[in-house]
Design a protein around this motif. Sequence first.
Motif, short mmCIF file in Angstrom:
data_model
loop_
_atom_site.label_atom_id
_atom_site.label_comp_id
_atom_site.label_asym_id
_atom_site.label_seq_id
_atom_site.Cartn_x
_atom_site.Cartn_y
_atom_site.Cartn_z
N ASP A 53 0.86 -1.18 0.00
CA ASP A 53 0.00 0.00 0.00
C ASP A 53 0.89 1.23 0.00
O ASP A 53 1.86 1.30 0.76
CB ASP A 53 -0.89 0.05 1.24
N ASN A 54 0.56 2.21 -0.85
CA ASN A 54 1.31 3.46 -0.94
C ASN A 54 0.37 4.62 -0.69
O ASN A 54 -0.82 4.53 -1.00
CB ASN A 54 1.93 3.62 -2.34
N GLN A 55 0.92 5.71 -0.18
CA GLN A 55 0.16 6.92 0.03
C GLN A 55 1.01 8.11 -0.37
O GLN A 55 2.23 8.09 -0.19
CB GLN A 55 -0.23 7.09 1.50
N SER A 56 0.36 9.12 -0.93
CA SER A 56 1.04 10.38 -1.18
C SER A 56 0.11 11.50 -0.79
O SER A 56 -1.12 11.34 -0.82
CB SER A 56 1.46 10.51 -2.66
N ALA A 71 7.67 -5.49 -16.81
CA ALA A 71 7.61 -6.90 -16.40
C ALA A 71 9.03 -7.38 -16.10
O ALA A 71 9.97 -6.89 -16.74
CB ALA A 71 6.98 -7.72 -17.51
N PRO A 72 9.22 -8.25 -15.19
CA PRO A 72 8.22 -9.01 -14.44
C PRO A 72 7.73 -8.32 -13.17
O PRO A 72 7.13 -8.93 -12.31
CB PRO A 72 8.98 -10.29 -14.08
N HIS A 73 8.00 -7.01 -13.07
CA HIS A 73 7.62 -6.27 -11.86
C HIS A 73 6.41 -5.37 -12.09
O HIS A 73 6.11 -4.50 -11.27
CB HIS A 73 8.80 -5.44 -11.37
N ALA A 74 5.71 -5.56 -13.22
CA ALA A 74 4.55 -4.73 -13.54
C ALA A 74 3.53 -4.80 -12.42
O ALA A 74 3.31 -5.85 -11.83
CB ALA A 74 3.92 -5.18 -14.86
N GLN A 75 2.91 -3.66 -12.14
CA GLN A 75 1.97 -3.57 -11.03
C GLN A 75 0.55 -3.26 -11.50
O GLN A 75 0.36 -2.43 -12.37
CB GLN A 75 2.37 -2.43 -10.07
N GLY A 76 -0.42 -3.91 -10.87
CA GLY A 76 -1.79 -3.46 -10.93
C GLY A 76 -1.98 -2.53 -9.75
O GLY A 76 -1.34 -2.71 -8.70
N LYS A 77 -2.83 -1.50 -9.91
CA LYS A 77 -3.03 -0.52 -8.84
C LYS A 77 -4.51 -0.27 -8.61
O LYS A 77 -5.27 -0.10 -9.56
CB LYS A 77 -2.38 0.82 -9.20
N LEU A 78 -4.89 -0.24 -7.36
CA LEU A 78 -6.23 0.17 -6.95
C LEU A 78 -6.06 1.53 -6.27
O LEU A 78 -5.47 1.63 -5.20
CB LEU A 78 -6.86 -0.84 -5.99
N VAL A 79 -6.57 2.59 -6.93
CA VAL A 79 -6.29 3.96 -6.54
C VAL A 79 -7.53 4.60 -5.93
O VAL A 79 -8.64 4.46 -6.46
CB VAL A 79 -5.83 4.79 -7.75
N SER A 80 -7.34 5.34 -4.84
CA SER A 80 -8.43 6.10 -4.22
C SER A 80 -7.87 7.39 -3.63
O SER A 80 -6.66 7.52 -3.43
CB SER A 80 -9.11 5.28 -3.12
N VAL A 81 -8.76 8.34 -3.38
CA VAL A 81 -8.38 9.61 -2.77
C VAL A 81 -9.17 9.74 -1.47
O VAL A 81 -10.40 9.66 -1.48
CB VAL A 81 -8.67 10.79 -3.72
N GLU A 132 -3.39 19.44 -0.13
CA GLU A 132 -3.56 18.30 0.78
C GLU A 132 -4.37 17.16 0.14
O GLU A 132 -5.23 16.57 0.78
CB GLU A 132 -4.22 18.73 2.10
N THR A 133 -4.09 16.89 -1.13
CA THR A 133 -4.75 15.76 -1.79
C THR A 133 -3.98 14.48 -1.43
O THR A 133 -2.80 14.35 -1.75
CB THR A 133 -4.80 15.96 -3.32
N CYS A 134 -4.68 13.58 -0.76
CA CYS A 134 -4.08 12.33 -0.29
C CYS A 134 -4.56 11.18 -1.17
O CYS A 134 -5.75 10.87 -1.20
CB CYS A 134 -4.43 12.08 1.17
N VAL A 135 -3.62 10.56 -1.86
CA VAL A 135 -3.90 9.46 -2.78
C VAL A 135 -3.36 8.17 -2.18
O VAL A 135 -2.21 8.14 -1.71
CB VAL A 135 -3.28 9.71 -4.17
N ASN A 136 -4.18 7.15 -2.19
CA ASN A 136 -3.78 5.82 -1.71
C ASN A 136 -3.83 4.86 -2.89
O ASN A 136 -4.75 4.93 -3.70
CB ASN A 136 -4.75 5.31 -0.64
N TYR A 137 -2.86 3.97 -2.96
CA TYR A 137 -2.96 2.92 -3.96
C TYR A 137 -2.35 1.63 -3.45
O TYR A 137 -1.28 1.60 -2.87
CB TYR A 137 -2.40 3.32 -5.33
N LYS A 138 -3.13 0.59 -3.67
CA LYS A 138 -2.70 -0.77 -3.38
C LYS A 138 -2.04 -1.31 -4.64
O LYS A 138 -2.56 -1.07 -5.73
CB LYS A 138 -3.90 -1.66 -3.02
N THR A 139 -0.93 -2.02 -4.51
CA THR A 139 -0.26 -2.56 -5.69
C THR A 139 -0.13 -4.08 -5.60
O THR A 139 -0.05 -4.65 -4.51
CB THR A 139 1.14 -1.94 -5.88
#
Length: 182
Positions: A53-56, A71-81, A132-139
């Motif tokens: 999980d990442n946050q900015s 690849a082979p490190h390509a990421q899928g991301k689920l992004v939310s704010v 103060e835009t906070c973005v979260n993404y699961k990878t």
Amino acid sequence: MKFLATNLPGVVVIEPRTFVDERGWFMESFNQRCFSKGLQDLGIPAPESFVQDNQSCSKKGVLRGLHYQRAPHAQGKLVSVTRGAAFDVAVDLRSTSATYGKWFALELNARNKKMLWIPEGFAHGFLALEDETCVNYKTTRYYNKEAECSVFWKDQLLGIKWPRLERYLLSDKDKNAPCLSS
């Protein structure tokens, strides 16, 4: 949760159910079973699992992207704010895809609570529309510095229609990213 297909095969907008009463609101922001079923109902394979999980948090005008990992490190991301608002963009980089070089964007914000699923093979970027835009993404894969890549955010071949702001704040890496046609 409601799962909505986009013009890019595999990219999905997710609208969580929010329960509101006089105390405030509640929502389930992630449920593996629901996520997998929602994608499968659209004919999209669910990723194996999320591993990071990442946050900015960004000032208005900060533009991050367009980033991806090879690849082979390509990421899928689920992004939310979770705070503020971001113009969020996915770009199809799958060379064999009929939508190669095409993009999809929407505003993710703390009010609409929408999420964007971006599978492997896509670049991702966003523009903070508020302070103060906070973005979260699961990878789906761990970050790997050697596999990190970028595409220039204003690549004319892509033609992304970024919101107009007084100024854009970018890292040197993003200012100097190569164009897709390079």
